[in-house]
Design an enzyme around this catalytic site. Structure first.
Site, mmCIF file in Angstrom:
data_model
loop_
_atom_site.group_PDB
_atom_site.id
_atom_site.type_symbol
_atom_site.label_atom_id
_atom_site.label_comp_id
_atom_site.label_asym_id
_atom_site.label_seq_id
_atom_site.Cartn_x
_atom_site.Cartn_y
_atom_site.Cartn_z
ATOM 1 N N LYS A 130 7.068 -9.854 -10.313
ATOM 2 C CA LYS A 130 6.465 -8.858 -9.249
ATOM 3 C C LYS A 130 5.928 -9.977 -8.462
ATOM 4 O O LYS A 130 5.557 -11.291 -8.487
ATOM 5 C CB LYS A 130 5.132 -7.998 -9.897
ATOM 6 C CG LYS A 130 4.677 -6.904 -9.111
ATOM 7 C CD LYS A 130 5.643 -5.904 -9.284
ATOM 8 C CE LYS A 130 5.222 -4.590 -8.484
ATOM 9 N NZ LYS A 130 5.967 -3.451 -8.775
ATOM 10 N N ASP A 170 7.871 -1.984 -3.120
ATOM 11 C CA ASP A 170 6.597 -1.335 -4.016
ATOM 12 C C ASP A 170 5.701 -0.767 -2.915
ATOM 13 O O ASP A 170 6.121 -0.567 -1.716
ATOM 14 C CB ASP A 170 5.942 -2.351 -4.867
ATOM 15 C CG ASP A 170 5.039 -1.923 -5.901
ATOM 16 O OD1 ASP A 170 5.267 -1.108 -6.998
ATOM 17 O OD2 ASP A 170 3.743 -2.079 -5.591
HETATM 18 P P1 NDP Z 1 3.776 3.627 -1.147
HETATM 19 O O1 NDP Z 1 3.257 2.888 -0.543
HETATM 20 O O2 NDP Z 1 4.892 4.642 -0.672
HETATM 21 O O3 NDP Z 1 2.716 4.977 -1.430
HETATM 22 C C1 NDP Z 1 1.559 4.606 -2.079
HETATM 23 C C2 NDP Z 1 0.640 6.080 -2.105
HETATM 24 O O4 NDP Z 1 -0.554 5.605 -2.754
HETATM 25 C C3 NDP Z 1 0.037 6.154 -0.758
HETATM 26 O O5 NDP Z 1 0.059 7.569 -0.421
HETATM 27 C C4 NDP Z 1 -1.182 5.640 -0.432
HETATM 28 O O6 NDP Z 1 -2.129 5.963 0.451
HETATM 29 C C5 NDP Z 1 -1.620 5.750 -1.944
HETATM 30 N N1 NDP Z 1 -2.601 4.553 -2.337
HETATM 31 C C6 NDP Z 1 -2.604 3.372 -2.167
HETATM 32 N N2 NDP Z 1 -3.951 2.837 -2.709
HETATM 33 C C7 NDP Z 1 -4.557 3.707 -2.945
HETATM 34 C C8 NDP Z 1 -6.007 3.738 -3.473
HETATM 35 N N3 NDP Z 1 -6.754 2.750 -3.596
HETATM 36 N N4 NDP Z 1 -6.424 5.085 -3.505
HETATM 37 C C9 NDP Z 1 -5.622 6.024 -3.373
HETATM 38 N N5 NDP Z 1 -4.625 6.303 -2.729
HETATM 39 C C10 NDP Z 1 -3.932 4.994 -2.695
HETATM 40 O O7 NDP Z 1 4.094 3.305 -2.722
HETATM 41 P P2 NDP Z 1 4.988 4.070 -3.760
HETATM 42 O O8 NDP Z 1 4.905 5.378 -3.746
HETATM 43 O O9 NDP Z 1 6.241 3.016 -3.802
HETATM 44 O O10 NDP Z 1 4.251 3.419 -5.195
HETATM 45 C C11 NDP Z 1 3.102 4.102 -5.847
HETATM 46 C C12 NDP Z 1 2.905 3.757 -7.271
HETATM 47 O O11 NDP Z 1 4.057 3.529 -7.919
HETATM 48 C C13 NDP Z 1 2.503 2.245 -7.290
HETATM 49 O O12 NDP Z 1 1.640 2.115 -8.491
HETATM 50 C C14 NDP Z 1 3.829 1.404 -7.566
HETATM 51 O O13 NDP Z 1 3.603 0.046 -8.347
HETATM 52 C C15 NDP Z 1 4.314 2.341 -8.782
HETATM 53 N N6 NDP Z 1 5.999 2.254 -8.702
HETATM 54 C C16 NDP Z 1 6.525 2.371 -7.588
HETATM 55 C C17 NDP Z 1 8.066 2.124 -7.609
HETATM 56 C C18 NDP Z 1 8.922 2.536 -6.343
HETATM 57 O O14 NDP Z 1 10.135 2.424 -6.716
HETATM 58 N N7 NDP Z 1 8.319 2.588 -5.317
HETATM 59 C C19 NDP Z 1 8.554 1.995 -9.004
HETATM 60 C C20 NDP Z 1 7.696 1.944 -9.880
HETATM 61 C C21 NDP Z 1 6.375 1.943 -9.893
HETATM 62 P P3 NDP Z 1 -2.574 5.390 1.699
HETATM 63 O O15 NDP Z 1 -1.487 5.502 2.714
HETATM 64 O O16 NDP Z 1 -3.702 5.946 2.182
HETATM 65 O O17 NDP Z 1 -2.587 3.762 1.352
#
Ligand code: NDP
Length: 451
Positions: A130, A170
């Site tokens: 990562k 991510d």
């Molecule tokens: P994105 O950047 O597309 O979206 C992240 C989302 O989470 C946004 O809505 C963001 O809101 C919100 N968020 C981030 N930090 C916080 C916080 N502290 N409190 C509340 N909301 C928060 O990321 P992904 O959708 O790709 O990833 C989301 C999760 O899934 C992560 O844990 C990632 O590691 C996991 N994941 C992702 C994969 C992928 O293929 N993308 C694969 C496997 C796991 P805001 O806009 O306000 O920051």
């Protein structure tokens, strides 16, 4: 949590704490796995004597580097970048890159550790890694993001390669950022190889990669419900996040007949009692992901909904819950509220979104609870398929990939069932995922001797 006294769990965790000071997320992730692995070691002395867990909990290497870039006003900005290469026993290191101000070495070490087990569960030959930076993409211009990505890759390129380490996206890193990083890698090395996944379709990307994590988390949820002869039709779902994983999870729930009530971001959550239609989800995708807007603006577009600032959505009663935002966003108290409100199943789209108290609460109440390392493995699985397509210089059709994703999620479910089924019939998915992933990596490590 009962752990074996045959080997000293407390001593092991004390050592992990001592060697990783001020790294709470990493210690938490190791503890969650160790709680299941220690009892398993009782009947698997070789893993114990060869110190396999101790070795997996020490990354192969952590590369930390400076990333300098110039903002639009001509100011020189300095960020820190990392790549954590946790374990490559079963294949090249593989795992995403995160750009977010909350990124620390601890966060990336926990993610790389988790990734090692997750990748093993997919059945594909991928090790765990990562990376990322404390760079905050919010409010930056497209040119600033491009310059940052190029500068980040100018150091990262030395440490990665199609057979060495294959990063992906991510939080904060989507197709656009992967494009900038791939372009810089190609420019520096003069090589067109499958060194990153999540690429655009025009230059070696795979169909359904953007959808795969969210869809996979819902396929896993459907597999869990099927063990109780249930499906998603008519079920209400509470989802956190509004990024890539959350919106695609919402889309698949709707396709399978469920009703999605909430989405969120770091500002708060929206509750739409009418449920999110595909049209509403498309609005969120465009608005939140592509235009970088805020979820609170949803209530202006769809007035039936409400926005609650500064809160998570776990108080909204539901049948199924999918935390899809970030780590430690669902705490012990939230888990108790969900249980009291009758939640039947929880599928973690995000990585370690539930804290240890929450995990203990769900397992204690025998709720169907899928940990991220099992439920969200669909993304990395399709990334693994992207690597295969790049190696073979081919691309599979969408239907073929959809079927492969479904089969992989069913395979992970089976693995969890094999190692997690309890005497009373309850499937402890956390235990199943931890032991299933551990065993595959451990057996490869045994074959290599002491390295
Ligand atoms: P994105 O950047 O597309 O979206 C992240 C989302 O989470 C946004 O809505 C963001 O809101 C919100 N968020 C981030 N930090 C916080 C916080 N502290 N409190 C509340 N909301 C928060 O990321 P992904 O959708 O790709 O990833 C989301 C999760 O899934 C992560 O844990 C990632 O590691 C996991 N994941 C992702 C994969 C992928 O293929 N993308 C694969 C496997 C796991 P805001 O806009 O306000 O920051």
């Amino acid at each position: 949590m009962a752990v074996s006294d045959h080997v000293d769990f407390n001593g092991f965790m004390e050592g992990v704490n001592r060697r990783n000071p001020h790294q709470p997320e990493f210690v938490q992730a190791v503890q969650e796995v160790a709680e299941d692995i220690f009892p398993f070691l009782d009947s698997n002395e070789e893993y114990h004597s060869q110190q396999i867990l101790r070795r997996i909990a020490e990354p192969d290497r952590v590369v930390s580097f400076r990333v300098c870039w110039e903002d639009d006003n001509g100011n020189i900005r300095v960020q820190r970048g990392w790549r954590v290469q946790n374990n490559n026993a079963i294949g090249p290191y593989k795992g995403g890159i995160r750009f977010h101000p909350s990124v620390t070495e601890s966060v990336l070490k926990f993610l790389a550790f988790e990734q090692t087990f997750k990748n093993a569960l997919t059945g594909l030959p991928m090790g765990g890694g990562k990376g990322g930076s404390n760079f905050n993409p919010k409010g930056k211009s497209v040119r600033e993001i491009m310059r940052f990505c190029q500068s980040f890759m100018t150091e990262l390129y030395r440490h990665i390669g199609a057979d060495v380490d294959v990063p992906a996206g991510d939080i904060g890193v989507g197709g656009r950022e992967i494009g900038y990083m791939f372009g810089q890698y190609k420019r520096i090395t003069n090589q067109f190889t499958g060194v990153l996944t999540g690429k655009g379709l025009e230059y070696g990307g795979s169909l359904i990669r953007p959808e795969a994590t969210g869809y996979g988390a819902v396929y896993f949820l459907a597999n869990m419900l099927a063990t109780k002869d249930q499906d998603l039709v008519g079920k209400t779902a509470v989802i956190s996040g509004s990024g890539n994983v959350a919106t695609h999870a919402a889309e698949k729930i709707v396709q399978l007949g469920g009703k999605v009530l909430t989405l969120s971001d770091s500002g708060g959550f929206i509750h739409d009692p009418d449920g999110l239609s595909q049209e509403k989800i498309d609005w969120v995708k465009t608005h939140k992901t592509h235009r970088r807007g805020r979820i609170e603006e949803y209530v202006e577009a769809f007035p039936g909904a409400t926005f609650t600032a500064g809160k998570t959505p776990w108080g909204v009663p539901c049948d199924v819950a999918l935390p899809c935002a970030t780590q430690n966003e669902l705490l012990g108290e939230d888990a108790k509220t969900l249980i009291a409100n009758g939640v039947q199943a929880v599928s973690e789209g995000a990585n370690m979104p539930t804290d240890l108290d929450g995990v203990h609460a769900f397992r204690g109440a025998k709720i169907l609870f899928a940990p991220g390392k099992a439920a969200n493995a669909g993304g990395v699985a399709v990334s693994g398929l992207e690597m295969s397509q790049n190696s073979e210089r081919r691309s599979w059709k969408e239907e073929e990939l959809q079927q492969m994703l479904k089969d992989i999620m069913a395979g992970i479910h089976k693995s969890c069932e094999t190692y997690g089924r309890q005497g009373d019939g309850y499937i402890d998915y956390v235990k199943g995922a931890n032991i299933g992933g551990f065993k595959k990596v451990a057996d490869a490590m045994l074959a290599f001797g002491v390295v």
